[in-house]
Motif scaffolding. Structure first.
Motif, PDB file in Angstrom:
ATOM      1  N   GLY A 181      -1.703  -6.062  -4.611  1.00 20.25           N
ATOM      2  CA  GLY A 181      -0.725  -4.863  -5.280  1.00 20.25           C
ATOM      3  C   GLY A 181      -1.820  -4.715  -7.415  1.00 20.25           C
ATOM      4  O   GLY A 181      -1.440  -3.435  -7.530  1.00 20.25           O
ATOM      5  N   TRP A 236      -3.118  -0.681  -7.918  1.00 23.49           N
ATOM      6  CA  TRP A 236      -2.897  -0.686  -8.803  1.00 23.49           C
ATOM      7  C   TRP A 236      -3.825  -0.256 -10.034  1.00 23.49           C
ATOM      8  O   TRP A 236      -3.740   0.685 -11.057  1.00 23.49           O
ATOM      9  CB  TRP A 236      -1.613  -1.169 -10.087  1.00 23.49           C
ATOM     10  N   VAL A 249       5.877  -5.285  -6.904  1.00 21.35           N
ATOM     11  CA  VAL A 249       6.601  -3.344  -7.309  1.00 21.35           C
ATOM     12  C   VAL A 249       6.480  -3.436  -8.293  1.00 21.35           C
ATOM     13  O   VAL A 249       6.439  -2.261  -9.933  1.00 21.35           O
ATOM     14  CB  VAL A 249       6.458  -2.802  -6.272  1.00 21.35           C
ATOM     15  N   GLY A 305       4.014   1.297  -0.988  1.00 21.48           N
ATOM     16  CA  GLY A 305       4.425   1.799  -2.630  1.00 21.48           C
ATOM     17  C   GLY A 305       3.543   2.015  -3.425  1.00 21.48           C
ATOM     18  O   GLY A 305       4.343   3.043  -4.402  1.00 21.48           O
ATOM     19  N   THR A 306       2.372   1.422  -3.305  1.00 23.65           N
ATOM     20  CA  THR A 306       1.686   1.879  -4.453  1.00 23.65           C
ATOM     21  C   THR A 306       1.777   4.054  -4.795  1.00 23.65           C
ATOM     22  O   THR A 306       0.914   4.576  -4.696  1.00 23.65           O
ATOM     23  CB  THR A 306       0.485   1.435  -4.724  1.00 23.65           C
ATOM     24  N   ASN A 328       5.709  -2.051 -12.159  1.00 28.03           N
ATOM     25  CA  ASN A 328       6.121  -1.624 -12.159  1.00 28.03           C
ATOM     26  C   ASN A 328       7.108  -1.746 -13.862  1.00 28.03           C
ATOM     27  O   ASN A 328       7.129  -0.505 -14.564  1.00 28.03           O
ATOM     28  CB  ASN A 328       7.681  -0.737 -11.793  1.00 28.03           C
ATOM     29  N   LYS A 344       6.370  13.357  -9.385  1.00 30.33           N
ATOM     30  CA  LYS A 344       6.539  12.687  -8.973  1.00 30.33           C
ATOM     31  C   LYS A 344       7.790  12.846  -7.902  1.00 30.33           C
ATOM     32  O   LYS A 344       7.788  12.052  -6.532  1.00 30.33           O
ATOM     33  CB  LYS A 344       7.397  11.249  -9.755  1.00 30.33           C
ATOM     34  N   CYS A 380       6.648   6.106  -3.873  1.00 33.32           N
ATOM     35  CA  CYS A 380       7.180   5.910  -5.149  1.00 33.32           C
ATOM     36  C   CYS A 380       7.666   4.805  -4.500  1.00 33.32           C
ATOM     37  O   CYS A 380       9.085   4.005  -5.042  1.00 33.32           O
ATOM     38  CB  CYS A 380       8.172   6.653  -4.645  1.00 33.32           C
ATOM     39  N   GLY A 381       6.730   2.986  -4.541  1.00 31.84           N
ATOM     40  CA  GLY A 381       7.129   2.187  -4.893  1.00 31.84           C
ATOM     41  C   GLY A 381       8.228   1.567  -4.039  1.00 31.84           C
ATOM     42  O   GLY A 381       8.967   1.306  -2.648  1.00 31.84           O
ATOM     43  N   HIS A 385       4.593   3.659 -10.034  1.00 27.88           N
ATOM     44  CA  HIS A 385       4.854   3.038  -8.449  1.00 27.88           C
ATOM     45  C   HIS A 385       6.609   3.654  -8.543  1.00 27.88           C
ATOM     46  O   HIS A 385       6.181   4.622  -7.969  1.00 27.88           O
ATOM     47  CB  HIS A 385       5.229   1.754  -8.170  1.00 27.88           C
ATOM     48  N   ASP A 386       7.488   2.949  -8.632  1.00 27.38           N
ATOM     49  CA  ASP A 386       9.160   3.888  -8.875  1.00 27.38           C
ATOM     50  C   ASP A 386       9.384   4.754  -9.621  1.00 27.38           C
ATOM     51  O   ASP A 386       8.466   4.805 -11.246  1.00 27.38           O
ATOM     52  CB  ASP A 386       9.894   2.694  -9.165  1.00 27.38           C
ATOM     53  N   SER A 435       0.820  -1.353  -0.110  1.00 30.86           N
ATOM     54  CA  SER A 435      -0.294   0.394  -0.231  1.00 30.86           C
ATOM     55  C   SER A 435       0.990   1.074  -0.116  1.00 30.86           C
ATOM     56  O   SER A 435       0.481   2.258  -0.792  1.00 30.86           O
ATOM     57  CB  SER A 435      -0.917  -0.236   1.609  1.00 30.86           C
TER      58      SER A 435
END
Length: 321
Positions: free
Chosen positions: A298, A302, A145, A115-116, A149, A203, A119-120, A179-180, A113
């Motif tokens: 996830g 997402w 993730v 990470g989503t 990604n 971001k 930023c991952g 995410h990242d 959660s």
């Protein structure tokens, strides 16, 4: 070198890294190529590639600041302050609800959660020591993730074109839904220069929330149980400050704009190399450890975030400025 890896694996890894630096190699191809290499012949230098991933990604992000305008960065951060806070709260709440509904492990569900929402992998790495997450939960969250990604980097640009998104709209959507930072920047790079600028600034402004969120979660955890002796220190996202400093230099010292452009070009190639190394860092064991329920959490989270974000951007409810 792993005994199961063929003798050609180190040479193939080096060749892939060199190809990632070539100007004709797109970001998505580098990521997919690295993952394909890792899952077929294997990565004989797994620890080394993961080490260089953590070193190169922050440097690439800092270098991208050399081609940005600090005024645009500040505008993106301030303009999105309200909906960023609201979206973070909603994504976290939805993610935890899905984890409970699907009976996902508590630690893994929280990390997925987080990470989503932000930023991952960076957010997962920052929050994991605070909640004293087990290695298994961290691996599950990171692998989930990573897979999403990789998918986003490949499918977001075609979806953006199909939805007739302008570069600013696509940059905003990718910053909200991927995410990242690496994949956000990679998708923006594939879509166009303005998309790259918007995606990166939004971001990074969003990534600033790692600090208050981690501190907040740490405070909640500390209330429930005392800190373990020798717990890892909070990792500070220093690359955000570096990006801002680099953007400030080229914004307020005009003579630096031309060399700054070349620095940014080099940083983009380093980013593509980093994506290759991220792909090469995937392992079959990590994929086996994911499990259906965490991945489903996830994936659903997402898809919901991406769909709502696309609709809001397409309808003009969310804009850059």
């Amino acid at each position: 070198m792993s005994p199961s890896a063929p003798r050609s694996a180190p040479a193939l890894l080096l060749l892939g890294a060199l190809l990632a630096l070539a100007p004709f190699t797109p970001a998505a191809a580098a990521l997919v190529g690295g993952a394909t290499l890792a899952l077929t012949v294997g990565n004989p230098r797994l620890a080394l590639t993961r080490t260089w991933t953590h070193r190169l990604l922050p440097l690439a992000v800092v270098g991208l600041g050399a081609d940005m305008n600090l005024r645009a960065v500040a505008k993106a951060g301030l303009h999105g302050l309200g909906y960023t806070a609201l979206s973070l709260a909603l994504v976290l709440a939805l993610g935890l609800w899905l984890a409970r509904l699907l009976k996902v492990d508590r630690e893994a569900g929280l990390l997925i959660s987080v990470g989503t929402a932000i930023c991952g992998g960076s957010a997962i790495a920052a929050v994991a020591p605070v909640v004293r997450a087990r290695e298994q939960a961290i691996s599950v969250a990171l692998a989930t993730v990573f897979l999403l990604n990789a998918a986003a980097l490949v499918i977001f640009p075609p979806i953006g074109h199909a939805a007739a998104l302008g570069q600013e709209a696509f940059g905003l959507w990718s910053a909200l839904a991927i995410h990242d930072t690496s994949s956000v920047v990679g998708a923006g790079l594939a879509y166009g220069p303005r998309a790259l600028e918007v995606a990166t600034t939004v971001k990074l402004a969003r990534a600033l929330w790692i600090v208050p969120l981690t501190l907040g979660i740490g405070w909640l955890v500390a209330r429930r149980e005392p800190a373990a002796p020798g717990a890892p220190p909070l990792k500070k996202p220093w690359f955000i400050a570096g990006f801002l400093v680099m953007a400030a230099l080229v914004t307020f010292v005009p003579i630096l704009q031309v060399p700054g452009h070349f620095v940014a070009v080099a940083a983009r190639r380093v980013l593509v190399l980093t994506l290759f190394l991220i792909g090469a860092g995937l392992s079959r064991e990590a994929l086996r450890n994911v499990g259906l329920r965490p991945f489903l959490q996830g994936l659903l989270l997402w898809l919901i975030v991406g769909s709502l974000g696309l609709g809001a951007v397409k309808l003009g409810w969310l804009t850059v400025g």
